[in-house]
Design an enzyme around this catalytic site. Structure first.
Site, PDB file in Angstrom:
ATOM      1  N   CYS A   1       0.856  -1.186   0.000  1.00  9.70           N
ATOM      2  CA  CYS A   1       0.000   0.000   0.000  1.00  9.70           C
ATOM      3  C   CYS A   1       0.892   1.236   0.000  1.00  9.70           C
ATOM      4  O   CYS A   1       1.910   1.258   0.696  1.00  9.70           O
ATOM      5  CB  CYS A   1      -0.886  -0.031   1.247  1.00  9.70           C
TER       6      CYS A   1
ATOM      7  N   HIS B   1      -9.153  -3.869  -1.797  1.00  9.11           N
ATOM      8  CA  HIS B   1      -8.122  -3.151  -1.031  1.00  9.11           C
ATOM      9  C   HIS B   1      -8.467  -1.654  -0.967  1.00  9.11           C
ATOM     10  O   HIS B   1      -8.434  -1.045   0.104  1.00  9.11           O
ATOM     11  CB  HIS B   1      -6.751  -3.369  -1.692  1.00  9.11           C
ATOM     12  N   GLU B   2      -8.833  -1.081  -2.131  1.00 13.50           N
ATOM     13  CA  GLU B   2      -9.152   0.360  -2.166  1.00 13.50           C
ATOM     14  C   GLU B   2     -10.459   0.649  -1.425  1.00 13.50           C
ATOM     15  O   GLU B   2     -10.554   1.645  -0.713  1.00 13.50           O
ATOM     16  CB  GLU B   2      -9.228   0.861  -3.610  1.00 13.50           C
TER      17      GLU B   2
ATOM     18  N   HIS C   1     -10.108   1.136   2.234  1.00 14.69           N
ATOM     19  CA  HIS C   1      -9.637   2.455   2.692  1.00 14.69           C
ATOM     20  C   HIS C   1     -10.809   3.354   3.093  1.00 14.69           C
ATOM     21  O   HIS C   1     -10.660   4.213   3.956  1.00 14.69           O
ATOM     22  CB  HIS C   1      -8.810   3.146   1.595  1.00 14.69           C
TER      23      HIS C   1
END
Ligand code: NI
Length: 184
Positions: free
Chosen positions: A110, A154-155, A158
């Site tokens: 990341c 993954h995004e 966030h």
């Protein structure tokens, strides 16, 4: 404003744990500019000359919170053999996911994480995402599998303030995940 590795929020900053909010549509000029800066970062980051010139660390994705803006916006650029997949999404959400897991054999990284965190990060092997696509300027429904599905998850994490290493098994980072799709 150009995003560089210096302007990216690192995980020692609590803002990265902030929950992101929905973005108003139609997009404001300010939000559109930020989206443009985000996709520019990801596109340029894998070009060795531009990466050197602008101090970019290679990436396949970025979320707005990583530049300190708690809004649901993400950019993804994946170079595959035959094509390049690009997503520039506003208010995306997962509407369905497979029961089967997938993970990257080499683990995840990341832009906001400097230290290495080894271990498998279990994700859904297939997801369906709905949201506003700022490249196509319309609502879209994306069916993603494997690597693309992992990058999107993954995004999307966030937005919740979740980082990939939160999902690694602390006791056994490389514990086998049953029936999972393993991606090299
Ligand atoms: Ni990240």
């Amino acid at each position: 404003m150009r995003i560089t590795l210096d302007t990216i929020v690192k995980d020692n900053d609590p803002i990265l744990r902030t929950k992101s909010e929905d973005v108003a549509l139609p997009l404001s000029l300010e939000d559109r500019q930020l989206l443009n800066d985000m996709i520019t970062y990801v596109r340029d980051s894998t070009d060795p000359e531009l990466a050197e010139l602008y101090n970019l660390r290679p990436a396949v994705g970025i979320a707005a919170i990583q530049v300190g803006v708690p809004k649901k916006m993400l950019a993804v650029v994946i170079h595959e053999e035959e094509e390049t997949i690009e997503h520039l999404l506003v208010n995306p959400r997962i509407v369905s996911n497979s029961a089967q897991y997938a993970y990257l054999k080499m683990g995840e990284g990341c832009l906001s994480v400097v230290d290495e965190h080894q271990g498998y990060v279990p994700r859904a092997a297939r997801i369906t995402v709905e949201g506003f696509d700022a490249l196509k300027n319309k609502m879209v429904r994306i069916r993603a599998r494997g690597y693309e599905a992992i990058v999107l998850q993954h995004e999307l994490d966030h937005f919740k303030g979740t980082l990939f290493y939160d999902r690694i098994n602390k006791e056994e980072p490389f514990k086998e995940i049953e029936d999972a799709l393993i991606i090299d």
